[in-house]
Design a protein around this motif. Sequence first.
Motif, PDB file in Angstrom:
ATOM      1  N   ALA A  98      47.457 107.815  -3.026  1.00  0.00           N
ATOM      2  CA  ALA A  98      47.818 109.025  -3.014  1.00  0.00           C
ATOM      3  C   ALA A  98      49.457 109.082  -3.244  1.00  0.00           C
ATOM      4  CB  ALA A  98      47.209 109.645  -1.983  1.00  0.00           C
ATOM      5  N   LEU A 138      55.446 104.903  11.369  1.00  0.00           N
ATOM      6  CA  LEU A 138      56.440 104.672  10.102  1.00  0.00           C
ATOM      7  C   LEU A 138      56.898 103.124  10.218  1.00  0.00           C
ATOM      8  CD1 LEU A 138      58.507 107.785   9.520  1.00  0.00           C
ATOM      9  CD2 LEU A 138      56.456 106.910   8.163  1.00  0.00           C
ATOM     10  N   HIS A 143      60.139 117.291  -6.876  1.00  0.00           N
ATOM     11  CA  HIS A 143      59.421 117.636  -8.035  1.00  0.00           C
ATOM     12  C   HIS A 143      58.306 118.762  -7.845  1.00  0.00           C
ATOM     13  CE1 HIS A 143      56.784 114.842  -5.937  1.00  0.00           C
ATOM     14  NE2 HIS A 143      55.908 115.221  -6.547  1.00  0.00           N
ATOM     15  N   LEU A 182      51.107 111.359  -6.122  1.00  0.00           N
ATOM     16  CA  LEU A 182      51.389 112.766  -5.814  1.00  0.00           C
ATOM     17  C   LEU A 182      52.784 112.681  -5.538  1.00  0.00           C
ATOM     18  CD1 LEU A 182      48.512 113.711  -3.280  1.00  0.00           C
ATOM     19  CD2 LEU A 182      49.016 114.522  -5.654  1.00  0.00           C
ATOM     20  N   VAL A 183      53.387 111.525  -5.150  1.00  0.00           N
ATOM     21  CA  VAL A 183      54.909 111.568  -4.782  1.00  0.00           C
ATOM     22  C   VAL A 183      55.644 110.636  -5.606  1.00  0.00           C
ATOM     23  CG1 VAL A 183      56.419 111.422  -2.731  1.00  0.00           C
ATOM     24  CG2 VAL A 183      54.481 112.575  -2.411  1.00  0.00           C
ATOM     25  N   VAL A 216      49.415 118.405   1.110  1.00  0.00           N
ATOM     26  CA  VAL A 216      48.104 117.835   1.776  1.00  0.00           C
ATOM     27  C   VAL A 216      46.937 118.855   1.843  1.00  0.00           C
ATOM     28  CG1 VAL A 216      47.534 116.694   4.044  1.00  0.00           C
ATOM     29  CG2 VAL A 216      50.036 116.694   3.436  1.00  0.00           C
ATOM     30  N   ARG A 259      47.997 110.665  11.868  1.00  0.00           N
ATOM     31  CA  ARG A 259      49.382 110.955  11.294  1.00  0.00           C
ATOM     32  C   ARG A 259      49.178 112.591  11.110  1.00  0.00           C
ATOM     33  NH1 ARG A 259      50.498 106.365   7.540  1.00  0.00           N
ATOM     34  NH2 ARG A 259      51.526 104.924   9.200  1.00  0.00           N
ATOM     35  N   ARG A 260      48.068 113.125  10.759  1.00  0.00           N
ATOM     36  CA  ARG A 260      47.723 114.223  10.251  1.00  0.00           C
ATOM     37  C   ARG A 260      47.769 115.199  11.709  1.00  0.00           C
ATOM     38  NH1 ARG A 260      44.807 113.161   4.835  1.00  0.00           N
ATOM     39  NH2 ARG A 260      46.678 112.668   3.705  1.00  0.00           N
ATOM     40  N   PHE A 266      59.927 117.137  -1.392  1.00  0.00           N
ATOM     41  CA  PHE A 266      59.798 116.299  -2.708  1.00  0.00           C
ATOM     42  C   PHE A 266      60.436 117.217  -3.626  1.00  0.00           C
ATOM     43  CE2 PHE A 266      55.859 115.104  -0.324  1.00  0.00           C
ATOM     44  CZ  PHE A 266      56.556 113.992   0.359  1.00  0.00           C
ATOM     45  N   TYR A 302      56.211 116.287  10.751  1.00  0.00           N
ATOM     46  CA  TYR A 302      57.523 115.497  10.933  1.00  0.00           C
ATOM     47  C   TYR A 302      58.378 116.149  10.035  1.00  0.00           C
ATOM     48  CZ  TYR A 302      60.698 111.306  10.206  1.00  0.00           C
ATOM     49  OH  TYR A 302      61.627 110.318   9.966  1.00  0.00           O
ATOM     50  N   PRO A 307      55.651 110.645  -9.519  1.00  0.00           N
ATOM     51  CA  PRO A 307      56.702 111.993 -10.364  1.00  0.00           C
ATOM     52  C   PRO A 307      57.919 111.591 -10.043  1.00  0.00           C
ATOM     53  CG  PRO A 307      54.401 112.492  -9.045  1.00  0.00           C
ATOM     54  CD  PRO A 307      54.690 111.163  -8.968  1.00  0.00           C
ATOM     55  N   ILE A 308      58.382 111.328  -8.728  1.00  0.00           N
ATOM     56  CA  ILE A 308      59.665 111.414  -8.706  1.00  0.00           C
ATOM     57  C   ILE A 308      60.404 110.157  -9.523  1.00  0.00           C
ATOM     58  CG2 ILE A 308      61.474 110.788  -6.917  1.00  0.00           C
ATOM     59  CD1 ILE A 308      59.678 112.103  -4.757  1.00  0.00           C
ATOM     60  N   GLU A 355      59.063 107.979   3.762  1.00  0.00           N
ATOM     61  CA  GLU A 355      58.485 108.139   5.086  1.00  0.00           C
ATOM     62  C   GLU A 355      57.984 109.489   5.242  1.00  0.00           C
ATOM     63  OE1 GLU A 355      60.942 104.951   7.580  1.00  0.00           O
ATOM     64  OE2 GLU A 355      61.357 106.835   7.907  1.00  0.00           O
ATOM     65  N   SER A 356      58.357 110.573   4.664  1.00  0.00           N
ATOM     66  CA  SER A 356      57.842 111.857   4.631  1.00  0.00           C
ATOM     67  C   SER A 356      56.437 111.687   4.085  1.00  0.00           C
ATOM     68  CB  SER A 356      58.520 112.962   3.886  1.00  0.00           C
ATOM     69  OG  SER A 356      59.861 113.178   4.543  1.00  0.00           O
ATOM     70  N   ALA A 357      56.417 111.133   2.908  1.00  0.00           N
ATOM     71  CA  ALA A 357      54.962 111.071   2.201  1.00  0.00           C
ATOM     72  C   ALA A 357      54.031 110.124   3.157  1.00  0.00           C
ATOM     73  CB  ALA A 357      55.129 110.289   0.898  1.00  0.00           C
ATOM     74  N   VAL A 358      54.568 109.168   3.926  1.00  0.00           N
ATOM     75  CA  VAL A 358      53.771 108.339   4.716  1.00  0.00           C
ATOM     76  C   VAL A 358      53.348 109.253   6.204  1.00  0.00           C
ATOM     77  CG1 VAL A 358      53.487 106.402   6.302  1.00  0.00           C
ATOM     78  CG2 VAL A 358      54.833 106.209   4.313  1.00  0.00           C
ATOM     79  N   ALA A 359      54.450 110.043   6.300  1.00  0.00           N
ATOM     80  CA  ALA A 359      54.158 110.771   7.601  1.00  0.00           C
ATOM     81  C   ALA A 359      52.986 112.083   7.210  1.00  0.00           C
ATOM     82  CB  ALA A 359      55.396 111.672   8.079  1.00  0.00           C
ATOM     83  N   LEU A 360      52.970 112.482   5.974  1.00  0.00           N
ATOM     84  CA  LEU A 360      52.024 113.374   5.645  1.00  0.00           C
ATOM     85  C   LEU A 360      50.754 112.926   5.746  1.00  0.00           C
ATOM     86  CD1 LEU A 360      53.866 115.353   3.180  1.00  0.00           C
ATOM     87  CD2 LEU A 360      53.259 116.160   5.241  1.00  0.00           C
ATOM     88  N   GLY A 361      50.240 111.459   5.914  1.00  0.00           N
ATOM     89  CA  GLY A 361      49.034 110.871   6.021  1.00  0.00           C
ATOM     90  C   GLY A 361      48.618 110.388   4.537  1.00  0.00           C
ATOM     91  N   PHE A 362      49.254 110.241   3.651  1.00  0.00           N
ATOM     92  CA  PHE A 362      48.707 110.048   2.477  1.00  0.00           C
ATOM     93  C   PHE A 362      48.307 108.442   2.160  1.00  0.00           C
ATOM     94  CE2 PHE A 362      51.185 113.952   0.728  1.00  0.00           C
ATOM     95  CZ  PHE A 362      49.773 114.503   0.532  1.00  0.00           C
TER      96      PHE A 362
END
Lengths: 262, 521
Positions: B428, A64, A99, B432-433, A109, A84-85, A97, A89, B436-437, B417-424
Amino acid sequence: MASDFDVIYIRGSKMLELRGVSKSYGQADALQPINLRITPRRTTVLLGPSGCGKSTLLRLMLGLLRPDSGTILFDGQPIRPELRRRMGYVVQDGGLFPHLTGRGNVALVAHHLGWEEGRIETRMRELIDLTQFPWDGLDRYPVQLSGGQRQRVSLMRALMLEPDVLLLDEPLGALDPLIRADLQADLRRIFQALGKTVVLVTHDLGEAVFLGDHLVLLRDGRIVQEGTLADFVERPADPFVTRFINAQRTQLDGLASKGARP
Amino acid sequence: MSRKHWSLHCSYAYPVSLCALCLCGSFAPAAELKIGSKIMVESRILGEMLTHLARDAGATVTHREGLGGTLVVWQALLRGDIDAYVEYTGTIRAEILSGKGVRGGGAMRRALAEQGILTSWPLGFNNTYAIGMHEATAERLGIRSISDLRKYPDLRFGFSNEFRTRADGWPGLQKRYGLPQTDVKSLDHELAYRGVAAGSLDATDVYSTDAAIRQYGLRVLADDLQYFPAYQAVILYRTDLTERATEAVDALLRLEGRIDEVTMVDLNARVQIDGKNQSVVAAEFLNQLQRQPTQVGAAPEPILAAPAEAIVESSAGRLLRLTWQHLGLVAVSLAAAVVVALPLGVLAARQPALGQVLLGATGIIQTVPSLALLIFLMPWLGLGATPAILALFLYSLLPIVRNTLTGLRDIPLTLRESAVALGFSPVARLRLVELPIASPTILAGIKTAAIINVGTATIAGLVGAGGYGQLIWEGISLGTGGTGLMVQGAAAAAIMALAVQGLFELAERLIVPKGLRLKPE
């Protein structure tokens, strides 16, 4: 992925390694050059007072943040976004999220990767069993969940793709004491059940000792000492180690005498 | 749309000329003619006269009425968005040919001809500054001209603020005529009229064809020393018209020398004070002209081949038509703004330096007065909906760009950072994140733009694009008598703004994810 990990583990390769990694924000040095090896299949706790650089270290491991110098190796290779996958984390407030429902967060994912519904369902049942999260709670939105429930959903989301490494940044930091104690016990059970490499950041010595196999104490962006609690008590590398332990120990003793801890 | 036909039955002896007209029409295709007029009542009446005249000559005529000021009409004439309109010689010198030092009538004609514009001879009346007295007082004192005022130093004058102070107003007038009066006030023009009518003032400044002259029974004093500049009404028309619509031009030019001040005051008053339709008033005038011999001893010269027929839209039909126009302007400009501003907002959030530039640029647009922006766009886009939509589009950018930027920037770091950490991938993550937010904030920005648009779209009336602005501007031009029209336009726009707000609140339920609308338990 778990099988890959086993091969690497048998070969004795280090899963995560930091070599001479430093990071600064503006003028202040956040992290001095640091060397650190994370032992596979064990829980390593990055410990220290606020501002010591422990969260920065964790975010560097995830990619990050980019280090100013040094390299971070994952499976012996420099860290890349594609890796990362293979890491899960969990942040302090869960990072869910808002929403999406609990289910939406956990499966986001997997849906994106085109998993079949059946596979997602199966994996979610496994995670529900593991985290002991109520099944009907999955259809609730983050604002409708308690702090502890949010952390469990966040943990499920992090584990959905069966990562090799689980990274947690103060996962219990925002919880009230009772829920915190519950989740602490659950986390220990989960870490043991998973047998994965875990890196956890906390400022709480009791939590570190309770959850961790290996403690790394940081101060002002440096590693002061690594080892077990016994090492810290018997062979402190620095007077700060003793000060840090004593400051929190009095609280621990008090808690222990009241029988509030498991 | 329902339209009411008002046939002005002035005569019943036209079958022959009607037939002649039909025969002409069957030989050549009808010339197309676009008449323009400014927002002032007088200009719109004259525009209607030109319309009736050209139509009578067999042309297909549209009247783009109520355009916003000299610059707009003049630009439209140069571009060919309109073919003819009535202008004042004083305005031509001061505004259209300003800085060119054009003095005499011949020089003015030549200067206009160089730009492809021809000038008719004066229509007769001079609409300039003048001094008005109550008819009875003037009669009692025997005052006919401004020079006569010298004999009565005790007269009380009340002038509009502008006239009282401008060098070419009262100070210059006093000097030229050597006027001895000392009781000279400046006050609101409407109050000055009432003061004169009530006898608390003896004279005020007027425009020589102002409807107030009839309304308050004023006598316009002759400017015997020719102090005030001439504002003779003339028809300006495009040179190409002489070939393209020869007969129509001949018809228009028949108006030369036919309207004197008294007539124009009366025509203005019929619209402004009596509340009659301008097209009806213009038709009545032309039809009347036809029946009166213009010169003593000369044979009656008919102006129209057939009596003019004013087409008057019912007010409900008109409101409906303006509502559609208004909605169209808002919808098209807003849709375009969303398509452009949303990506710009995303870009601004990704590149903070570029974001500052974008916010600055869209902010600067916001500070440009709407009419100035329209006039600026006119040389390229001409009259009608296009410049209005472009202006509204430009004004809509800022709220949407800013709210998209804010919405994305305010997403907590842990979530990003959570979205980055999920590998998107970045795309995306956005889909996806992040979007919408940020959707409630972005939607709020679009809503703001839409509501502002509904209000701003009223300027479209000034470039002939219609909408509720037409009611408002027309109402303003009618003065106190136009309040009803003004209120109608303003209320319609307000109701539309409320409806738009309601629509967006409904859309919020469909677009904003449920999880963002729930309150914490």
